[in-house]
Design an enzyme around this catalytic site. Structure first.
Site, PDB file in Angstrom:
ATOM      1  N   LYS A 184      -8.257   5.998 -21.300  1.00  0.00           N
ATOM      2  CA  LYS A 184      -8.182   7.350 -20.731  1.00  0.00           C
ATOM      3  C   LYS A 184      -9.595   7.867 -20.461  1.00  0.00           C
ATOM      4  CE  LYS A 184      -8.021  11.558 -22.427  1.00  0.00           C
ATOM      5  NZ  LYS A 184      -8.798  12.234 -21.362  1.00  0.00           N
ATOM      6  N   GLU A 260     -17.505   6.903 -31.873  1.00  0.00           N
ATOM      7  CA  GLU A 260     -18.932   7.137 -31.574  1.00  0.00           C
ATOM      8  C   GLU A 260     -19.029   8.607 -31.205  1.00  0.00           C
ATOM      9  OE1 GLU A 260     -21.983   7.940 -29.951  1.00  0.00           O
ATOM     10  OE2 GLU A 260     -21.748   6.441 -28.356  1.00  0.00           O
ATOM     11  N   CYS A 294     -25.209  11.566 -26.396  1.00  0.00           N
ATOM     12  CA  CYS A 294     -24.908  11.666 -27.825  1.00  0.00           C
ATOM     13  C   CYS A 294     -26.151  11.380 -28.665  1.00  0.00           C
ATOM     14  CB  CYS A 294     -23.777  10.729 -28.194  1.00  0.00           C
ATOM     15  SG  CYS A 294     -24.058   9.063 -27.583  1.00  0.00           S
ATOM     16  N   GLU A 391     -25.431  20.420 -32.132  1.00  0.00           N
ATOM     17  CA  GLU A 391     -25.601  19.586 -30.945  1.00  0.00           C
ATOM     18  C   GLU A 391     -25.494  20.486 -29.715  1.00  0.00           C
ATOM     19  OE1 GLU A 391     -22.533  16.601 -30.038  1.00  0.00           O
ATOM     20  OE2 GLU A 391     -24.189  15.224 -29.616  1.00  0.00           O
TER      21      GLU A 391
HETATM   22  P1  ADP Z   1     -16.750  16.416 -25.068  1.00  0.00           P
HETATM   23  O1  ADP Z   1     -17.133  17.507 -26.005  1.00  0.00           O
HETATM   24  O2  ADP Z   1     -17.833  15.449 -24.767  1.00  0.00           O
HETATM   25  O3  ADP Z   1     -15.952  16.843 -23.877  1.00  0.00           O
HETATM   26  P2  ADP Z   1     -14.373  15.598 -26.387  1.00  0.00           P
HETATM   27  O4  ADP Z   1     -14.391  15.015 -27.735  1.00  0.00           O
HETATM   28  O5  ADP Z   1     -13.764  16.936 -26.201  1.00  0.00           O
HETATM   29  O6  ADP Z   1     -15.858  15.501 -25.913  1.00  0.00           O
HETATM   30  O7  ADP Z   1     -13.677  14.635 -25.354  1.00  0.00           O
HETATM   31  C1  ADP Z   1     -13.889  13.241 -25.306  1.00  0.00           C
HETATM   32  C2  ADP Z   1     -12.609  12.576 -24.868  1.00  0.00           C
HETATM   33  O8  ADP Z   1     -11.600  12.854 -25.829  1.00  0.00           O
HETATM   34  C3  ADP Z   1     -12.053  13.052 -23.532  1.00  0.00           C
HETATM   35  O9  ADP Z   1     -11.480  11.948 -22.847  1.00  0.00           O
HETATM   36  C4  ADP Z   1     -10.980  14.035 -23.964  1.00  0.00           C
HETATM   37  O10 ADP Z   1      -9.951  14.193 -23.010  1.00  0.00           O
HETATM   38  C5  ADP Z   1     -10.447  13.364 -25.204  1.00  0.00           C
HETATM   39  N1  ADP Z   1      -9.733  14.252 -26.139  1.00  0.00           N
HETATM   40  C6  ADP Z   1      -9.902  15.586 -26.313  1.00  0.00           C
HETATM   41  N2  ADP Z   1      -9.037  16.055 -27.221  1.00  0.00           N
HETATM   42  C7  ADP Z   1      -8.304  15.000 -27.662  1.00  0.00           C
HETATM   43  C8  ADP Z   1      -7.245  14.835 -28.606  1.00  0.00           C
HETATM   44  N3  ADP Z   1      -6.765  15.856 -29.295  1.00  0.00           N
HETATM   45  N4  ADP Z   1      -6.741  13.596 -28.784  1.00  0.00           N
HETATM   46  C9  ADP Z   1      -7.226  12.549 -28.102  1.00  0.00           C
HETATM   47  N5  ADP Z   1      -8.204  12.642 -27.201  1.00  0.00           N
HETATM   48  C10 ADP Z   1      -8.748  13.846 -26.973  1.00  0.00           C
END
Ligand code: ADP
Length: 490
Positions: A184, A260, A294, A391
């Protein structure tokens, strides 16, 4: 120009399952935005649980022990991976333009990411036929050996800051190990990964080996993390969501987890360093990819003796940094990824001002269209200020003063993160002492971001679990099976 590239993007983007582009089960779509303008680039089919179910079923069929993928010679698997890298190189201009349109990073840096991604795929292609078990002289005369087997169907959830490169980091070891994949991409940047899908098909990967389900985190992402038929989930993103991924794995099938996550990495400049060079290293450590990395060097510790000189050099570099259209060859910095991140970074800049840090340069938005932020430097930053602790994920350099080595190491380690750390000094003893003492998965001496396909990368503490890249990255996708044979007693 951006408009030329925009006109070449297919306005309707679909999921990729079983080597076919398909609509989402719900028929829903979501827009993906050009961060340089705020305009919609394309409508993308929105994957949800039902689509993840379909993709996982395809990946599971592709992983069946009699499938073309499982019965393929390991060396042939390696050739497919090399083919994919070749195709990415052939399409580098097209892929880079999509990446820049969707993410806002400069066209040159998009090309750089794709080059690095090809290196990762090629590195892991070489591993395919070199994944060996052991023979073990066990007690009781057993003849024992281990087999390294692919972990199975893997879910991979990636962020928006390096869409193609994070895909390569995930696909490389998974494919080399012989796993099948449901990936995804981040909802902000689905386009370049979907462009790779066409190349996956052209390279000749069997259907179901690589599936791509764009969509949102709490829906599509969570469905992957919770899925009972996903044997491992690999996630790159925020520490906050990392917690949720691990919980989902724990609540469902105890799938293997690698994470990560975030960082607040220290870069330390000693008084014996060439200050001009050190400032340049620290500048790239923080400002590359607009601070959206990161492992960004987001705590710049500078020895008191050279502190003022360093701040001057740092200011000169930032004063020359060109912010603007990421397709323009002269641009160093494009927009931040979206409104949320823009607001978050601006909020942290305000906190720096209010907490009494000294604003050296920048500190405001740039222009009035899109999500551009002026590259910003704060000096006289104290450890307890928010800009020194949280961060930021934006173009904000925090320059902090230190006096001696012992105090420095304590302060460098005083964070829940532990992704990377760097030191710039001519004193080898000091450098090695720092490397040994700092709690971080990567330590760089007299440089920054010294990351290659061959060396493991990952976090201590709340920066993650497991390692990507190198041989260790491969082992995250392997199970060990012990086979023991009772032999006639001797
Ligand atoms: P960022 O702060 O860099 O946007 P996130 O951790 O919010 O990082 O998002 C990183 C990835 O995790 C994206 O592909 C996002 O859609 C996905 N993501 C966000 N929330 C969830 C969740 N509850 N379960 C699984 N994947 C998630």
């Amino acid at each position: 120009s951006a408009a030329d590239y925009q006109s070449k993007v297919n306005p309707s983007q679909k999921l990729f399952i079983d080597n076919e582009f398909v609509d989402s089960v719900s028929g829903n779509k979501f827009p993906t935005i050009n961060p340089a303008t705020g305009g919609v680039i394309a409508e993308v089919s929105e994957g949800d649980k039902a689509d993840v179910d379909k993709a996982v079923a395809a990946a599971k069929r592709a992983f069946h022990r009699d499938s073309p993928w499982r019965t393929m010679n390991p060396s042939a698997r390696g050739r497919l991976m090399n083919k994919l890298a070749d195709l990415m190189e052939r399409e580098i201009d097209q892929l880079a333009s999509i990446e820049t349109l969707d993410n806002g990073k400069t066209f040159e840096s998009s090309k750089g990411d794709i080059g690095a991604s090809c290196s990762v795929l090629r590195y892991y292609a070489g591993w395919c036929d070199k994944i060996h078990g052991q023979t073990i002289p066990a007690d009781n005369g057993f003849f024992s050996m281990t087999r390294k087997e692919p972990v199975g169907v893997v879910g991979q959830i990636i962020p928006w800051n390096y869409p193609i490169m994070m895909t390569a980091w995930k696909w490389g070891p998974a494919l080399a190990a012989g796993c099948t994949i449901v990936l995804k991409p981040a909802e902000q940047t689905p386009l370049s990964v979907l462009a790779l899908a066409a190349l996956v098909k052209e390279a000749g990967f069997p259907p179901g080996v690589i599936n791509i389900v764009p969509g949102y985190g709490p829906t599509a992402g969570a469905a992957i993390a919770e899925h009972m038929d996903v044997n491992k989930v690999a996630f790159t993103g925020s520490t906050e969501i990392g917690h949720l991924i691990m919980q989902a794995a724990g609540k469902s099938n105890l799938k293997r987890v690698s994470l990560e996550l975030g960082g607040k990495s220290p870069i330390v400049v000693y008084d014996d360093a060439n200050i001009k060079k050190a400032a340049d290293i620290a500048y790239h450590a923080l400002f590359d990819n607009h601070g959206q990395s990161c492992c960004a060097g987001s705590r710049t510790f500078v020895h008191a003796k050279v502190y003022d000189k360093f701040v001057q050099e740092a200011k000169l570099l930032v004063a020359n940094r060109k912010v603007g259209d990421p397709f323009d060859k002269n641009t160093d910095q494009g927009p931040q990824i979206d409104q949320d991140m823009f607001d978050k970074v601006m909020g942290l800049i305000d906190s720096g001002k209010n907490d009494g840090a000294k604003l050296v340069i920048g500190g405001s938005r740039a222009g009035n269209v899109g999500f551009f932020i002026q590259p910003t430097i704060f000096a006289n930053v104290e450890d307890n200020m928010r800009i020194a602790k949280e961060e930021i994920f934006g173009p904000v350099q925090s320059i902090i003063k230190f006096n001696n080595e012992e105090e420095l190491i304590e302060r460098a380690n005083k964070t829940s993160y532990g992704l990377a750390a760097a030191i710039i000094t001519q004193d080898i003893d000091r450098a090695l002492n720092f490397a040994k003492s700092v709690e971080a998965g990567s330590v760089w001496i007299n440089g920054y971001d010294l990351i290659t396909a061959h060396t493991p990368f990952g976090g201590y503490k709340m920066s993650g679990i497991g390692r990507e890249l190198g041989e260790e990255g491969l082992h995250e996708y392997l199970e060990t099976k012990t086979i023991s044979i009772r032999t006639p007693s001797v």
